[in-house]
Design an enzyme around this catalytic site. Structure first.
Site, short mmCIF file in Angstrom:
data_model
loop_
_atom_site.label_atom_id
_atom_site.label_comp_id
_atom_site.label_asym_id
_atom_site.label_seq_id
_atom_site.Cartn_x
_atom_site.Cartn_y
_atom_site.Cartn_z
N CYS A 2 -4.09 -27.79 35.25
CA CYS A 2 -4.79 -27.17 36.38
C CYS A 2 -3.81 -26.71 37.45
CB CYS A 2 -5.75 -28.17 37.00
SG CYS A 2 -6.98 -28.77 35.87
N ARG A 27 1.57 -22.99 33.04
CA ARG A 27 1.20 -24.39 32.89
C ARG A 27 0.12 -24.58 31.81
NH1 ARG A 27 2.00 -27.19 37.98
NH2 ARG A 27 0.11 -28.35 37.61
N TRP A 75 -7.73 -26.67 33.33
CA TRP A 75 -7.43 -27.15 31.96
C TRP A 75 -8.40 -28.29 31.73
CZ3 TRP A 75 -5.66 -31.50 29.34
CH2 TRP A 75 -5.04 -31.27 28.10
N ASN A 101 -7.33 -30.68 41.26
CA ASN A 101 -6.53 -31.13 40.11
C ASN A 101 -6.59 -32.65 40.07
OD1 ASN A 101 -5.79 -28.49 39.92
ND2 ASN A 101 -3.63 -28.81 40.42
N GLY A 102 -6.55 -33.23 38.88
CA GLY A 102 -6.57 -34.69 38.77
C GLY A 102 -7.86 -35.15 38.13
N GLU A 484 12.35 -40.13 15.32
CA GLU A 484 12.18 -39.12 16.37
C GLU A 484 13.51 -38.86 17.09
OE1 GLU A 484 10.28 -36.90 17.00
OE2 GLU A 484 10.57 -36.37 19.09
N LYS A 488 15.23 -35.18 17.32
CA LYS A 488 15.53 -34.54 18.60
C LYS A 488 16.98 -34.08 18.61
CE LYS A 488 12.69 -33.73 19.99
NZ LYS A 488 11.31 -33.84 19.68
N GLU A 491 17.60 -31.05 16.09
CA GLU A 491 16.96 -29.76 16.35
C GLU A 491 17.53 -29.05 17.58
OE1 GLU A 491 12.72 -29.62 17.14
OE2 GLU A 491 12.78 -31.50 18.21
N HIS A 507 22.15 -50.23 1.23
CA HIS A 507 21.73 -49.67 -0.06
C HIS A 507 22.18 -48.22 -0.22
CE1 HIS A 507 19.51 -53.30 -0.86
NE2 HIS A 507 18.93 -53.19 0.33
N LYS A 606 7.66 -22.75 18.63
CA LYS A 606 6.84 -23.80 19.25
C LYS A 606 5.59 -24.07 18.43
CE LYS A 606 6.14 -26.74 22.55
NZ LYS A 606 6.92 -27.98 22.41
O1 M6R Z 1 2.27 -28.50 17.18
P1 M6R Z 1 2.56 -29.61 16.20
O2 M6R Z 1 2.64 -30.95 16.85
O3 M6R Z 1 1.61 -29.61 15.05
O4 M6R Z 1 3.98 -29.26 15.64
C1 M6R Z 1 4.57 -30.03 14.64
C2 M6R Z 1 6.06 -29.76 14.58
O5 M6R Z 1 6.29 -28.42 14.26
C3 M6R Z 1 6.75 -30.11 15.89
O6 M6R Z 1 6.49 -31.44 16.26
C4 M6R Z 1 8.26 -29.90 15.76
O7 M6R Z 1 8.79 -30.84 14.89
C5 M6R Z 1 8.94 -29.96 17.13
N1 M6R Z 1 9.92 -28.95 17.21
C6 M6R Z 1 9.61 -31.23 17.41
O8 M6R Z 1 10.30 -31.25 18.59
#
Ligand code: M6R
Length: 611
Positions: A2, A27, A75, A101-102, A484, A488, A491, A507, A606
């Site tokens: 929002c 946003r 939103w 907002n909130g 994760e 991170k 990527e 192993h 994205k």
């Molecule tokens: O929009 P989603 O959560 O479905 O996307 C899944 C992946 O494409 C997404 O999490 C991707 O791995 C990101 N780049 C991770 O940072």
């Protein structure tokens, strides 16, 4: 999410409001609206869809020359995205309009009482109660919108950034803040309010960021500031020398860092309103108690970071609710003919809500008779539309390609789901659920603490930046966090990284280790801490450069790790929420040292809408 804008001056404000709303578009939102003071009363125009649509609609309303007004991008939280639910919301007599907002946590109770007193509601939102509360208070304090607003807010539990106008007070806007930002500023010949500096930046560089409990009264000639008891106060003015690009990033050098710093809010917003009368409640699931109780198998399906949130969910659902849980990447699930019965719950996790593989897996699961819950950040997205129920993560729009705050929103939402299943199945008592819920909420403050000082993280990043590869290791829930952390890093910095359950090192992966090979360990206090330390000693003996995320006060870990990043002590089950934050910062720091664009890594999008 929002956004709020408002302006009062001596020239028409319609375009100022629309342009301010456009500045807030990044946003993310689902509807927009304005309320403008016209000679014959308030003109309220709101509609579902984009600001451009609102702009076209305003053109149909003839000349709007009012010089005072407020606007909003919504939103959806309470009530679906619709024109009726779009702000501004008005009082019964249409003379008061509010943007907010909130989340007003006690809105249901307030609404019921207002209805008993004869108020008629025209939306499903929590916000509308404010318009009616101010309407009543204004009858007690005619001609004093500031007092009407201030006394109305005394009835409200929850978070708000709010602005209100009244047809009976030309040129006046009153705004207030608690846990949701409000910024006020004085331009050359007008006064402005917004929820974000970006919406004011063309008009003024000198702004006042309201503190919790403070209010401001804006007129064309100036702005007065008040505390929650109505006493006038001297504001603290901040000069903003950011350019527009920096302003969109909230003053942070990149979106990724901004989004990492938003995570305490994400935790708080995701939990707001979830404990109702001492019981955990997730109404949007759309399943009765009986249906929830019948669930005997859970599949979490997702891709990438969302899949890692699923790994954490598996640990928590099995730990607390004792329901067998599988986590599977959607691209495999969709082609594998998984065993699904009517008592199978499929949880589809997707930040964007439009990942092609996840959508295909949802369709397949529903054809096979499963109930599907979506967990997504995007209102009205395909994942939301095609699931039986949906939980929206409260991350707001995430712009950096690498997921950070949306991952945390997913983890917190899945933690709530695990607690709900355990509560329903009677595997945890109400008292246990309440205690865990409270501790879950405490993680917001703990993340704030972690974000205050990144020195140890940056030092570790300098030590690791030139490596060709790195291993992330942990045990128990710590190994899920490592997946994760490794994603991170690879990527955004293009430094190859893998995650392993530390017990698996001997192993195979231990063959990789020689002098200076980075091993990043989630080594927080847990029932398997000693086992992990033994695994780290094996790496140390082969010359590994060990970076440990450890619990504050753990001096022992320094005997094995060259770099220690301390985080506050939390229950093992909440470590994913706190330990993920330094791993995000670590990845960003290395990426910057390697000259990478942290917001837009190469080859990635994205939203992945193709198979
Ligand atoms: O929009 P989603 O959560 O479905 O996307 C899944 C992946 O494409 C997404 O999490 C991707 O791995 C990101 N780049 C991770 O940072």
């Amino acid at each position: 999410m929002c956004g709020i804008v408002g302006c009062t001056g001596s020239t028409p404000v319609k375009d100022v409001l629309v342009n301010g709303l456009k500045r807030l578009e990044y946003r993310g939102y689902d509807s927009a609206g304005v309320a403008i003071q016209e000679p014959d009363g308030l003109k309220v125009v709101h509609r579902v869809g984009k600001v451009a649509g609102l702009e076209s609609e305003l053109a149909y309303h003839g000349e709007l020359n009012g010089t005072c007004g407020i606007g909003h991008t919504r939103w959806a939280t309470h009530g679906r995205p619709s024109t009726a639910n779009a702000h501004p919301h008005t009082s019964c007599d249409g003379r008061i309009a509010v943007v907010h907002n909130g989340i007003i946590e006690n809105f249901a109770e307030l609404r019921e009482r207002l209805q008993e007193r004869g108020h008629r509601f025209s939306s499903e939102t929590d916000t509308e109660v404010l318009a009616h509360l101010v309407e009543e208070a204004y009858e007690q304090h005619p001609g004093d919108l500031l007092t009407a607003m201030r006394t109305s807010l005394q009835h409200v539990i929850g978070a708000y950034g709010v602005a209100v106008v009244c047809a009976d007070e030309p040129g006046v806007i009153v705004c207030a803040r608690k846990d949701s930002p409000i910024v006020v500023g004085r331009g050359a010949d007008a006064s402005y309010v917004a929820s974000d500096i970006i919406a004011l930046i063309d008009a003024t560089r000198d702004v006042v960021v309201l503190e919790d409990g403070q209010l401001a009264r804006l007129t064309p000639d100036g702005i007065a500031y008040f505390d929650e008891r109505g006493r006038q106060i001297e504001p603290c003015v901040t000069h903003v020398d950011w350019d527009v690009d920096l302003a969109e990033k909230g003053g942070y050098p990149d979106f990724m860092l901004k989004e990492i710093h938003e995570q305490p809010r994400v935790v708080r917003d995701t939990l707001a309103g979830r404990m109702v009368g001492g019981e955990l409640s997730i109404d949007e699931l759309g399943l009765s108690y009986e249906e929830l109780n019948l669930i005997d198998r859970v599949y979490v399906i997702a891709c990438g970071t969302s899949y890692h949130a699923g790994l954490i969910a598996k640990n928590l659902i099995e730990r607390w609710a004792r329901i067998p849980t599988e986590v599977e990447v959607a691209s495999e699930f969709r082609y594998r003919n998984p065993i699904i019965t009517p008592s199978t719950l499929v949880v589809a996790v997707s930040q964007s809500g439009e990942t092609a593989d996840t959508l295909a897996a949802i369709r397949d699961a529903r054809i096979k008779g499963a109930k599907v819950f979506g967990i997504t950040n995007v209102v009205g997205s395909p994942v939301a539309r095609e699931s039986d129920g949906v939980i929206y993560t409260k991350a707001n729009k995430e712009i950096a390609v690498a997921s950070t705050k949306s991952f945390l929103g997913q983890v917190v939402s899945l933690t709530l789901l695990a607690l709900l299943l355990a509560q329903t199945k009677g595997k945890l008592t109400t008292a246990q659920v309440r205690l865990l819920f409270r501790e879950l909420g405490d993680t917001a403050e703990q993340i704030e603490g972690i974000l205050q000082d990144a020195t140890a993280i940056d030092e570790a990043a300098v030590a690791c930046k030139d490596a060709a590869s790195a291993l992330f290791v942990g045990r128990g829930i710590g190994s899920a966090i490592c997946y994760e952390g490794a994603l991170k890093l690879k990527e955004i910095s293009y430094l190859h990284a893998e995650a392993y359950a530390a017990g698996e090192m001997k192993h195979g992966p231990i063959a990789l280790i020689d002098d200076g090979f980075p091993v990043i360990a989630v080594a927080t206090q847990s029932p398997v801490y000693d086992k992990l330390v033994s695994n780290l000693k094996e790496c140390e003996a082969r010359g590994a450069l060990i970076v440990a995320i450890a619990t504050e006060g753990d001096e022992e870990i320094k005997k094995v790790a060259q770099h220690v990043i301390y985080i506050p002590k939390v229950r093992d089950c909440f470590t994913p929420i706190t330990a993920s934050v330094p791993l995000q910062l670590f990845a960003r720091s290395i990426a910057l040292l390697r000259g990478c664009d942290v917001d837009q890594p190469r080859n990635l999008a994205k939203s992945v809408t193709v198979e």
